[in-house]
Scaffold this active site. Structure first.
Site, PDB file in Angstrom:
ATOM      1  N   LYS A 160       0.804  -1.220   0.000  1.00 24.60           N
ATOM      2  CA  LYS A 160       0.000   0.000   0.000  1.00 24.60           C
ATOM      3  C   LYS A 160       0.840   1.274   0.000  1.00 24.60           C
ATOM      4  CE  LYS A 160      -3.835  -2.339   0.214  1.00 24.60           C
ATOM      5  NZ  LYS A 160      -4.748  -2.392  -0.965  1.00 24.60           N
ATOM      6  N   LYS A 182       1.338   5.095  -5.247  1.00 27.94           N
ATOM      7  CA  LYS A 182       1.780   3.718  -5.477  1.00 27.94           C
ATOM      8  C   LYS A 182       2.467   3.578  -6.824  1.00 27.94           C
ATOM      9  CE  LYS A 182      -2.187   1.807  -2.923  1.00 27.94           C
ATOM     10  NZ  LYS A 182      -3.248   2.778  -3.181  1.00 27.94           N
ATOM     11  N   GLU A 197      -6.413  -1.966 -10.626  1.00 23.29           N
ATOM     12  CA  GLU A 197      -7.411  -1.726 -11.668  1.00 23.29           C
ATOM     13  C   GLU A 197      -7.969  -0.312 -11.567  1.00 23.29           C
ATOM     14  OE1 GLU A 197      -9.433  -5.996 -12.638  1.00 23.29           O
ATOM     15  OE2 GLU A 197     -10.047  -5.059 -10.754  1.00 23.29           O
TER      16      GLU A 197
END
Length: 217
Positions: free
Chosen positions: A14, A74, A165
């Site tokens: 994360k 990220k 996604e």
């Protein structure tokens, strides 16, 4: 590390340590894992865009804005990011390219074997194009096989990974001119080393029990 240990150890990172870089010889193994992933009838309906520079990651991060901004760090803080793209259709050029590569790699003992492989693969394409009418979805499924392969492989290589996604595929497709190449972006994967802010690293893995997940007959 054996494969079961890698599966149990891996987690979705994360947050990344932006100062740590994965050695290129390790990333080359990641690229080889993707290229050697399984696919239905060896169709290989994928293309991978690999970013290993801040500029490359920034181009990908353009798709992580607005409602997807939670994924921007990220991408930007990771060591490497790969865009997994899927072919929109299984066109003639790709069919011939795969067949020719199989021949170069020694897959056929003679012309009859080559013709048989070609016919089999085309029969699957025909079934999904005209029978099931789901050729794009069928091709995307093959790319997700590559995703699973690389996530498990990353854990075995003791690097962290984050599948995403949550990005604007239209923005990314336009950024790299993918549609004009018969491709579309499907999923992103960041690679790197977790930072202290990666809360998921300390959480226990949670999966349904074997009794819930399996029926033995």
């Amino acid at each position: 590390m054996n494969i079961l240990s890698a599966a149990k150890k891996r987690h979705t990172a994360k947050a990344y340590d932006a100062q740590r870089r994965i050695p290129e010889e390790v990333m080359q193994q990641v690229y080889d894992l993707l290229r050697n992933s399984p696919s239905s009838v060896n169709s290989q309906p994928w293309h991978f865009i690999a970013a290993n520079t801040p500029e490359g990651r920034a181009r990908i991060a353009k798709a992580a804005q607005g409602g997807y901004s939670y994924n921007a760090a990220k991408i930007n803080d990771a060591s490497h990011v790969i865009v997994l793209c899927s072919r929109i259709d299984m066109d003639e050029a790709h069919l011939e390219a795969v067949l020719d590569q199989e021949e170069r790699d020694g897959r056929f003992r003679d012309a009859q074997a080559r013709a048989g492989q070609d016919a089999t693969r085309r029969s699957y394409v025909t079934q999904h194009r005209f029978g099931n009418k789901d050729v794009a979805q069928w091709l995307e499924k093959q790319v997700y096989l590559a995703l699973g392969t690389v996530l498990l492989g990353a854990a075995a290589l003791e690097i962290n990974a984050t599948p995403m996604e949550g990005f604007d595929a239209k923005v990314l497709d336009e950024e790299f001119g993918l549609n004009e190449k018969g491709l579309t972006s499907l999923v992103l994967v960041s690679f790197g080393y977790s930072s202290a802010g990666d809360f998921n690293a300390a959480l226990p893995k949670s999966r349904l029990t074997q009794e819930a997940a399996f029926t033995f007959i």
